[in-house]
Design a protein around this motif. Structure first.
Motif, PDB file in Angstrom:
ATOM      1  N   PHE A 293      -0.900   0.102  51.249  1.00 54.21           N
ATOM      2  CA  PHE A 293      -2.189  -0.120  50.590  1.00 54.21           C
ATOM      3  C   PHE A 293      -2.017  -1.025  49.375  1.00 54.21           C
ATOM      4  O   PHE A 293      -2.799  -1.962  49.158  1.00 54.21           O
ATOM      5  N   THR A 294      -0.990  -0.753  48.583  1.00 49.80           N
ATOM      6  CA  THR A 294      -0.740  -1.544  47.379  1.00 49.80           C
ATOM      7  C   THR A 294      -0.423  -2.987  47.723  1.00 49.80           C
ATOM      8  O   THR A 294      -0.830  -3.916  47.020  1.00 49.80           O
ATOM      9  N   LEU A 295       0.287  -3.205  48.817  1.00 49.82           N
ATOM     10  CA  LEU A 295       0.590  -4.563  49.251  1.00 49.82           C
ATOM     11  C   LEU A 295      -0.687  -5.334  49.531  1.00 49.82           C
ATOM     12  O   LEU A 295      -0.862  -6.476  49.065  1.00 49.82           O
ATOM     13  N   ILE A 296      -1.607  -4.725  50.272  1.00 50.81           N
ATOM     14  CA  ILE A 296      -2.825  -5.413  50.702  1.00 50.81           C
ATOM     15  C   ILE A 296      -3.829  -5.571  49.561  1.00 50.81           C
ATOM     16  O   ILE A 296      -4.493  -6.598  49.427  1.00 50.81           O
ATOM     17  N   ASP A 297      -3.943  -4.555  48.720  1.00 54.94           N
ATOM     18  CA  ASP A 297      -4.988  -4.556  47.697  1.00 54.94           C
ATOM     19  C   ASP A 297      -4.530  -5.033  46.320  1.00 54.94           C
ATOM     20  O   ASP A 297      -5.369  -5.264  45.453  1.00 54.94           O
ATOM     21  N   LEU A 298      -3.227  -5.188  46.132  1.00 60.37           N
ATOM     22  CA  LEU A 298      -2.738  -5.639  44.830  1.00 60.37           C
ATOM     23  C   LEU A 298      -1.756  -6.796  44.938  1.00 60.37           C
ATOM     24  O   LEU A 298      -2.041  -7.908  44.477  1.00 60.37           O
TER      25      LEU A 298
ATOM     26  N   THR B  85      -5.381   1.071  41.491  1.00 60.00           N
ATOM     27  CA  THR B  85      -4.853  -0.133  42.124  1.00 60.00           C
ATOM     28  C   THR B  85      -5.799  -1.309  41.923  1.00 60.00           C
ATOM     29  O   THR B  85      -5.371  -2.425  41.595  1.00 60.00           O
ATOM     30  N   LYS B  86      -7.089  -1.076  42.120  1.00 58.66           N
ATOM     31  CA  LYS B  86      -8.078  -2.138  41.911  1.00 58.66           C
ATOM     32  C   LYS B  86      -8.085  -2.587  40.450  1.00 58.66           C
ATOM     33  O   LYS B  86      -8.202  -3.783  40.152  1.00 58.66           O
ATOM     34  N   GLY B  87      -7.950  -1.634  39.539  1.00 59.46           N
ATOM     35  CA  GLY B  87      -7.922  -1.959  38.125  1.00 59.46           C
ATOM     36  C   GLY B  87      -6.699  -2.773  37.738  1.00 59.46           C
ATOM     37  O   GLY B  87      -6.777  -3.692  36.921  1.00 59.46           O
ATOM     38  N   ARG B  88      -5.572  -2.449  38.339  1.00 56.96           N
ATOM     39  CA  ARG B  88      -4.350  -3.211  38.083  1.00 56.96           C
ATOM     40  C   ARG B  88      -4.508  -4.661  38.542  1.00 56.96           C
ATOM     41  O   ARG B  88      -4.059  -5.586  37.860  1.00 56.96           O
ATOM     42  N   LEU B  89      -5.156  -4.849  39.695  1.00 61.57           N
ATOM     43  CA  LEU B  89      -5.387  -6.207  40.181  1.00 61.57           C
ATOM     44  C   LEU B  89      -6.301  -6.972  39.219  1.00 61.57           C
ATOM     45  O   LEU B  89      -6.018  -8.127  38.870  1.00 61.57           O
ATOM     46  N   GLU B  90      -7.372  -6.340  38.794  1.00 62.25           N
ATOM     47  CA  GLU B  90      -8.296  -6.997  37.880  1.00 62.25           C
ATOM     48  C   GLU B  90      -7.587  -7.455  36.609  1.00 62.25           C
ATOM     49  O   GLU B  90      -7.746  -8.598  36.163  1.00 62.25           O
ATOM     50  N   GLU B  91      -6.818  -6.568  36.009  1.00 65.02           N
ATOM     51  CA  GLU B  91      -6.141  -6.893  34.757  1.00 65.02           C
ATOM     52  C   GLU B  91      -5.137  -8.029  34.943  1.00 65.02           C
ATOM     53  O   GLU B  91      -5.000  -8.899  34.074  1.00 65.02           O
TER      54      GLU B  91
END
Length: 223
Positions: A82-87, A124-130
């Motif tokens: 999941f982390t690979l695909i979403d982050l 995970t979504k928040g980490r991507l945004e930042e």
């Protein structure tokens, strides 16, 4: 002058709507998609590239990068996948495309995105945004839909249950709760295409209740 676009996640619910919009848009002369398997879609503007999101190191010529990548742990089985695909994949491609000269990055995140959240999905979504905010794109648009409505290929019973209750609660979703209003995937796609064509410099966060306005086929922002 016409632009070129790159779409990540064109096989998904939101991405498939977005792809059709971009192919029909006069703004773009070419639309490249990164996919793991052929879509079976043919169009004069369409360039399909089969890639492995875990190992990609190439880039493509694109002014605008649209990221609609998203998964569930139910479908990919592990938090790592999941982390690979979403982050990791979106962030890595964002960096590659920035180096290649892309100017705008538009990404579908989530209403509850927060790098400090105790909920793994939202964290995970928040980490991507930042991480994206640290990149030097001319424009970054972060779309934060709540539950996404539309015909899915797979069943997500927990999400469907959440959507049921969220739809019932729409009349009382006011103030800080407006950001949890469910939106149709097509509205997300339409809003992404709009903000790309009317982009302003800087980082912009588009919450669910703003996205929802694009559910009206004739909606055009006044500002």
């Amino acid at each position: 002058m016409q632009r070129k676009a790159l779409v990540l996640g064109a096989s998904g619910l939101t991405g498939s709507y977005l792809l059709e919009i971009l192919l029909e848009s006069e703004l773009y002369s070419q639309v490249t998609i990164y996919v793991r398997r052929p879509l079976g879609r043919s169009h004069p503007k369409l360039v399909e590239q089969l890639i492995n999101f875990a190992t990609i190191e190439s880039w493509t010529e694109a002014d605008d990068v649209y990221c609609c990548l998203g998964a569930t742990i139910k479908t990919v089985k592990t938090r790592e996948a999941f982390t690979l695909i979403d982050l990791y994949a979106p962030l890595h491609i964002a960096k590659l495309q920035l180096t290649a000269g892309s100017k705008r990055f538009l990404v579908v995140s989530a209403a509850g995105a927060n790098p400090k959240s105790s909920v793994f999905y939202n964290k995970t979504k928040g980490r991507l945004e930042e991480a994206l905010k640290q990149l030097n794109y001319s424009s970054i648009y972060i779309f934060q839909p709540s539950f996404i409505l539309g015909p899915r290929k797979e069943s997500r019973w927990l999400e469907e249950l959440g959507i049921f209750f969220a739809l019932k609660a729409i009349p009382i979703m006011k103030g800080r709760f407006k950001k949890y209003i469910p939106v149709h995937a097509k509205a997300i796609a339409r809003s992404m295409a709009y903000f790309a064509s009317h982009s302003k410099t800087g980082i912009h966060v588009i919450p669910s209740h703003i996205i929802k306005q694009w559910e009206k086929p004739d909606f055009v922002p006044t500002t």
